[in-house]
Motif scaffolding. Structure first.
Motif, PDB file in Angstrom:
ATOM      1  N   PHE A 230     -10.353  -1.526   8.977  1.00 52.99           N
ATOM      2  CA  PHE A 230      -9.518  -0.925   7.936  1.00 52.99           C
ATOM      3  C   PHE A 230      -8.052  -0.985   8.342  1.00 52.99           C
ATOM      4  O   PHE A 230      -7.714  -1.146   9.531  1.00 52.99           O
ATOM      5  N   GLN A 231      -7.209  -0.887   7.333  1.00 55.10           N
ATOM      6  CA  GLN A 231      -5.763  -0.892   7.528  1.00 55.10           C
ATOM      7  C   GLN A 231      -5.172   0.371   6.910  1.00 55.10           C
ATOM      8  O   GLN A 231      -5.599   0.801   5.832  1.00 55.10           O
ATOM      9  N   LEU A 232      -4.199   0.941   7.601  1.00 54.26           N
ATOM     10  CA  LEU A 232      -3.456   2.087   7.096  1.00 54.26           C
ATOM     11  C   LEU A 232      -2.000   1.685   6.940  1.00 54.26           C
ATOM     12  O   LEU A 232      -1.422   1.075   7.841  1.00 54.26           O
ATOM     13  N   ASN A 233      -1.409   2.017   5.808  1.00 55.86           N
ATOM     14  CA  ASN A 233       0.020   1.799   5.612  1.00 55.86           C
ATOM     15  C   ASN A 233       0.721   3.148   5.702  1.00 55.86           C
ATOM     16  O   ASN A 233       0.422   4.078   4.949  1.00 55.86           O
ATOM     17  N   LEU A 234       1.653   3.266   6.669  1.00 63.15           N
ATOM     18  CA  LEU A 234       2.356   4.520   6.893  1.00 63.15           C
ATOM     19  C   LEU A 234       3.811   4.388   6.467  1.00 63.15           C
ATOM     20  O   LEU A 234       4.455   3.367   6.720  1.00 63.15           O
ATOM     21  N   GLU A 235       4.298   5.423   5.815  1.00 58.97           N
ATOM     22  CA  GLU A 235       5.698   5.500   5.394  1.00 58.97           C
ATOM     23  C   GLU A 235       6.324   6.774   5.965  1.00 58.97           C
ATOM     24  O   GLU A 235       5.619   7.749   6.212  1.00 58.97           O
ATOM     25  N   PRO A 236       7.662   6.755   6.174  1.00 60.91           N
ATOM     26  CA  PRO A 236       8.594   5.646   5.943  1.00 60.91           C
ATOM     27  C   PRO A 236       8.528   4.598   7.051  1.00 60.91           C
ATOM     28  O   PRO A 236       8.078   4.888   8.152  1.00 60.91           O
TER      29      PRO A 236
ATOM     30  N   LEU B  11       2.229   9.154  15.465  1.00 66.43           N
ATOM     31  CA  LEU B  11       3.341   8.879  14.541  1.00 66.43           C
ATOM     32  C   LEU B  11       3.485  10.064  13.603  1.00 66.43           C
ATOM     33  O   LEU B  11       3.313   9.951  12.387  1.00 66.43           O
ATOM     34  N   GLU B  12       3.794  11.218  14.182  1.00 70.45           N
ATOM     35  CA  GLU B  12       3.753  12.468  13.427  1.00 70.45           C
ATOM     36  C   GLU B  12       4.826  12.574  12.352  1.00 70.45           C
ATOM     37  O   GLU B  12       4.726  13.428  11.460  1.00 70.45           O
ATOM     38  N   ASP B  13       5.847  11.721  12.385  1.00 70.94           N
ATOM     39  CA  ASP B  13       6.892  11.768  11.369  1.00 70.94           C
ATOM     40  C   ASP B  13       6.572  10.861  10.182  1.00 70.94           C
ATOM     41  O   ASP B  13       7.390  10.728   9.272  1.00 70.94           O
ATOM     42  N   LYS B  14       5.395  10.248  10.205  1.00 78.28           N
ATOM     43  CA  LYS B  14       5.021   9.331   9.132  1.00 78.28           C
ATOM     44  C   LYS B  14       3.759   9.821   8.417  1.00 78.28           C
ATOM     45  O   LYS B  14       3.033  10.674   8.928  1.00 78.28           O
ATOM     46  N   LYS B  15       3.499   9.235   7.246  1.00 78.81           N
ATOM     47  CA  LYS B  15       2.413   9.684   6.386  1.00 78.81           C
ATOM     48  C   LYS B  15       1.656   8.481   5.838  1.00 78.81           C
ATOM     49  O   LYS B  15       2.272   7.475   5.448  1.00 78.81           O
ATOM     50  N   VAL B  16       0.327   8.558   5.830  1.00 76.75           N
ATOM     51  CA  VAL B  16      -0.490   7.466   5.293  1.00 76.75           C
ATOM     52  C   VAL B  16      -0.371   7.467   3.773  1.00 76.75           C
ATOM     53  O   VAL B  16      -0.636   8.479   3.116  1.00 76.75           O
ATOM     54  N   THR B  17       0.030   6.329   3.204  1.00 76.67           N
ATOM     55  CA  THR B  17       0.219   6.241   1.750  1.00 76.67           C
ATOM     56  C   THR B  17      -0.896   5.464   1.060  1.00 76.67           C
ATOM     57  O   THR B  17      -1.244   5.760  -0.078  1.00 76.67           O
ATOM     58  N   LYS B  18      -1.465   4.462   1.753  1.00 79.28           N
ATOM     59  CA  LYS B  18      -2.558   3.691   1.156  1.00 79.28           C
ATOM     60  C   LYS B  18      -3.406   3.079   2.255  1.00 79.28           C
ATOM     61  O   LYS B  18      -2.948   2.906   3.394  1.00 79.28           O
ATOM     62  N   VAL B  19      -4.646   2.744   1.915  1.00 81.75           N
ATOM     63  CA  VAL B  19      -5.591   2.192   2.894  1.00 81.75           C
ATOM     64  C   VAL B  19      -6.348   1.018   2.281  1.00 81.75           C
ATOM     65  O   VAL B  19      -6.480   0.902   1.055  1.00 81.75           O
ATOM     66  N   PHE B  20      -6.821   0.161   3.171  1.00 83.97           N
ATOM     67  CA  PHE B  20      -7.721  -0.931   2.765  1.00 83.97           C
ATOM     68  C   PHE B  20      -8.827  -1.016   3.804  1.00 83.97           C
ATOM     69  O   PHE B  20      -8.555  -1.088   5.007  1.00 83.97           O
ATOM     70  N   GLY B  21     -10.071  -0.993   3.363  1.00 80.10           N
ATOM     71  CA  GLY B  21     -11.173  -0.983   4.311  1.00 80.10           C
ATOM     72  C   GLY B  21     -12.312  -1.904   3.929  1.00 80.10           C
ATOM     73  O   GLY B  21     -12.474  -2.278   2.751  1.00 80.10           O
ATOM     74  N   HIS B  22     -13.096  -2.277   4.928  1.00 77.90           N
ATOM     75  CA  HIS B  22     -14.289  -3.090   4.715  1.00 77.90           C
ATOM     76  C   HIS B  22     -15.372  -2.592   5.674  1.00 77.90           C
ATOM     77  O   HIS B  22     -15.196  -2.643   6.896  1.00 77.90           O
ATOM     78  N   LEU B  23     -16.471  -2.084   5.120  1.00 74.68           N
ATOM     79  CA  LEU B  23     -17.560  -1.536   5.921  1.00 74.68           C
ATOM     80  C   LEU B  23     -18.833  -2.326   5.679  1.00 74.68           C
ATOM     81  O   LEU B  23     -19.121  -2.736   4.543  1.00 74.68           O
TER      82      LEU B  23
END
Length: 441
Positions: free
Chosen positions: A266-272, A224-236
C-alpha cells in the motif's frame, strides 16, 4: 504501587507478556481463554488462575489492570466493560477493526479520565533504534519518500509450525507458561474439533495488514507527526487460501477457506509536502521477521534494517553508508519518591538486554512473534510501569487524589486506534475498488 494484572487471551503473546510483566514485578492474578476443548476445561477446573469467564477476571478484586490480547472482535466488549467497573485497560495489536466498536471504547475512556486506557501497536516506537531514526531525520533534509519492506512467516502456517514445535518441546518452564503452551498446543492442532483459528478470518481482524501494517502506520504517523495522511492506495491478496496438513491426517478444514490477507502492498500520501510512503508486507517469505525502512530526502537517506541504523550523505557524494550508534539515546523516567527526572542507568539497560536475550530465538518456537516486537513490548511495558509509579506519586501528593488524571503522555490511546483503523479500512476499500481512496477523518 503497581496494579494487579488480568490477561484476556491465551495466544503465544500472552505467555511472553506474563514473563515480561513478572520481570517488572507485576503480579498476574487471572488469565482468560475462550477455548472450549476438554483438556483446557480440565486445566480451568484444576486451578483458579485460568478461566473462560470474562466476569471472573473483571470482578477479581486483585485485578486493577487488564491486558486484552485475544482475538480482535472481543476487544470492544471487554474494554468498555472493564472501564465501566473501574479497571485500567491496555490492548495489544491487532485490535478491534470495527469503527463503531472503537467509538464505544473511546467514549468509555473519555468518561473515566482517571483510568489508564492505551494500545500497543507492536512497540516499534519504543525501541532505541526508532528513537535514533527520529532524532536523525534532519540528516536527510526534506523528506520525499519512505520505503518499507517486511518479510515474515505466514501467520496461519506459523500456528501449524508452532504445533509441531510445542509437540517436540521438552524443556520445563513454570506452571503458567506450561499451561498456556498446552492451550496453544490444543488450539493449533488441525485435527482437533472446534479449533478453527481466528488468524484465518479477515472478518475477525486477521491478516498481515492489520497485524503488521497497522504497526507501521502508527510508527509513520509518529515519525512524521507534522503531516497527515490524505489518500491511500492498496492491494491485498490471499495467496494461500487452504489450511496446511501434515501429510498423514485428513484436513478437516478442507471446506473452509482462508480469507485473511497474507500479502499486501500500500501507499500513503502525506501532506503537506506530498510525502509518499511505500509499504510491502510479504508473509510468503517463510522466514524470520525482517524489515528494511528507508527514509529518503534531498540530502541523504536513513536506513533501519532490523536492529541497525545507517546514513548515506548525498552532499559529500559518499554512497557508502555510515553506521549510527543507537546507544547514545538514553531514556529517562520519573522517580516515584521525588519530583526529579532520573536518567536510565547503563546497569538497568544491561539488565533489560540480558533479559531479552532469552527471546532472541523465540521465532523458532513461535514463528508469529518477531523478536523485534517482543523487544518493543518490553520497552512499552517498562514505560507503563514508569507511568503507574508516576501516577501513584501524583495521587500521594495531591489534595484531590480522586480527580488526578492518569499521565498517559507518549502512550497511544483509543483515539489513535480510530485514526489507524480509519486508514486501514481505506486501504481495504482501495484494494476492492482499485483506486486511490481519500481519508475521511
Amino acid at each position: 504501587m503497581l496494579p494487579g494484572i488480568g490477561i484476556f487471551g491465551s495466544d503465544p503473546i500472552s505467555k511472553v507478556l506474563i514473563e515480561i510483566l513478572r520481570h517488572f514485578e507485576f503480579d498476574v492474578h487471572a488469565i482468560w481463554t475462550n477455548t472450549s476443548d476438554s483438556e483446557t476445561k480440565s486445566l480451568i477446573k484444576s486451578g483458579n488462575l485460568i478461566t473462560n469467564s470474562i466476569d471472573n477476571v473483571l470482578l477479581n478484586k486483585n485485578v486493577q489492570l487488564v491486558f486484552v490480547c485475544c482475538q480482535p472482535n472481543f476487544h470492544s466488549q471487554i474494554c468498555t466493560k472493564a472501564l465501566g467497573i473501574g479497571k485500567n485497560v491496555i490492548c495489544l495489536n491487532p485490535t478491534c477493526s470495527d469503527l463503531i466498536d472503537i467509538e464505544q471504547m473511546i467514549i468509555s475512556a473519555r468518561y473515566y479520565p482517571c483510568l489508564f486506557s492505551s494500545i500497543c501497536y507492536g512497540g516499534l516506537r519504543y525501541l532505541k533504534e526508532y528513537s535514533t531514526l527520529k532524532s536523525k531525520l534532519s540528516l536527510v533534509g526534506e523528506i520525499k519518500v519512505c520505503n518499507i519492506n517486511i518479510n515474515c512467516s505466514n501467520l496461519v502456517m506459523a500456528r501449524n509450525q508452532m504445533h509441531q514445535n510445542l509437540t517436540n518441546k521438552k524443556t520445563k518452564t513454570d506452571l503458567v507458561s506450561e499451561i498456556i503452551d498446552k492451550i496453544n498446543l490444543n488450539i493449533s492442532s488441525t485435527s482437533a474439533p472446534g479449533t478453527v483459528n481466528w488468524l484465518s478470518d479477515k472478518d475477525l481482524g486477521a491478516g498481515v495488514l492489520n497485524r503488521y501494517g497497522a504497526s507501521i502506520i502508527s510508527m509513520i504517523l509518529d515519525l512524521l507527526e507534522d503531516k497527515k495522511v490524505t489518500k491511500v492506495f492498496g492491494h491485498l491478496k490471499t495467496l494461500i487460501d487452504t489450511f496446511p496438513t501434515n501429510g498423514t491426517e485428513k484436513n478437516i478444514f478442507s471446506l473452509r477457506k482462508i480469507t485473511a490477507d497474507d500479502y499486501c502492498t500500500f501507499q500513503l500520501n502525506l501532506e503537506p509536502g506530498s510525502v509518499l510512503i511505500n509499504v510491502c508486507i510479504n508473509s510468503l517469505a517463510h522466514s524470520k521477521y525482517t524489515h528494511e525502512i528507508s527514509v529518503c530526502g534531498n540530502k541523504g537517506v536513513l536506513k533501519w534494517i532490523n536492529s541497525e541504523i545507517s546514513h548515506v550523505n548525498f552532499i559529500n557524494n559518499n554512497v557508502n553508508p555510515t553506521i549510527i550508534d543507537c546507544n547514545n539515546n538514553a531514556s529517562t523516567y520519573i522517580d516515584s519518591n521525588n519530583d526529579s527526572i532520573v536518567p536510565d542507568t547503563d546497569l538497568k539497560s544491561q539488565e533489560g538486554e540480558e533479559f531479552l536475550k532469552n527471546y532472541s530465538k523465540i521465532e523458532e518456537t513461535y514463528p508469529e512473534l518477531p523478536f523485534l516486537y517482543v523487544r518493543g513490548l518490553y520497552f512499552y511495558l517498562k514505560k507503563v510501569k514508569e507511568k503507574f509509579l508516576e501516577f501513584h506519586y501524583l495521587k500521594s501528593t495531591s489534595k484531590k487524589s480522586a480527580s488526578v488524571p492518569f499521565p498517559s503522555k507518549n502512550l497511544d490511546n483509543f483515539e489513535h486506534t480510530r485514526l489507524i483503523q480509519t486508514i486501514v479500512k481505506s486501504i481495504y476499500q482501495s484494494s476492492c475498488e482499485n483506486r486511490w481512496t481519500p481519508i475521511k477523518y
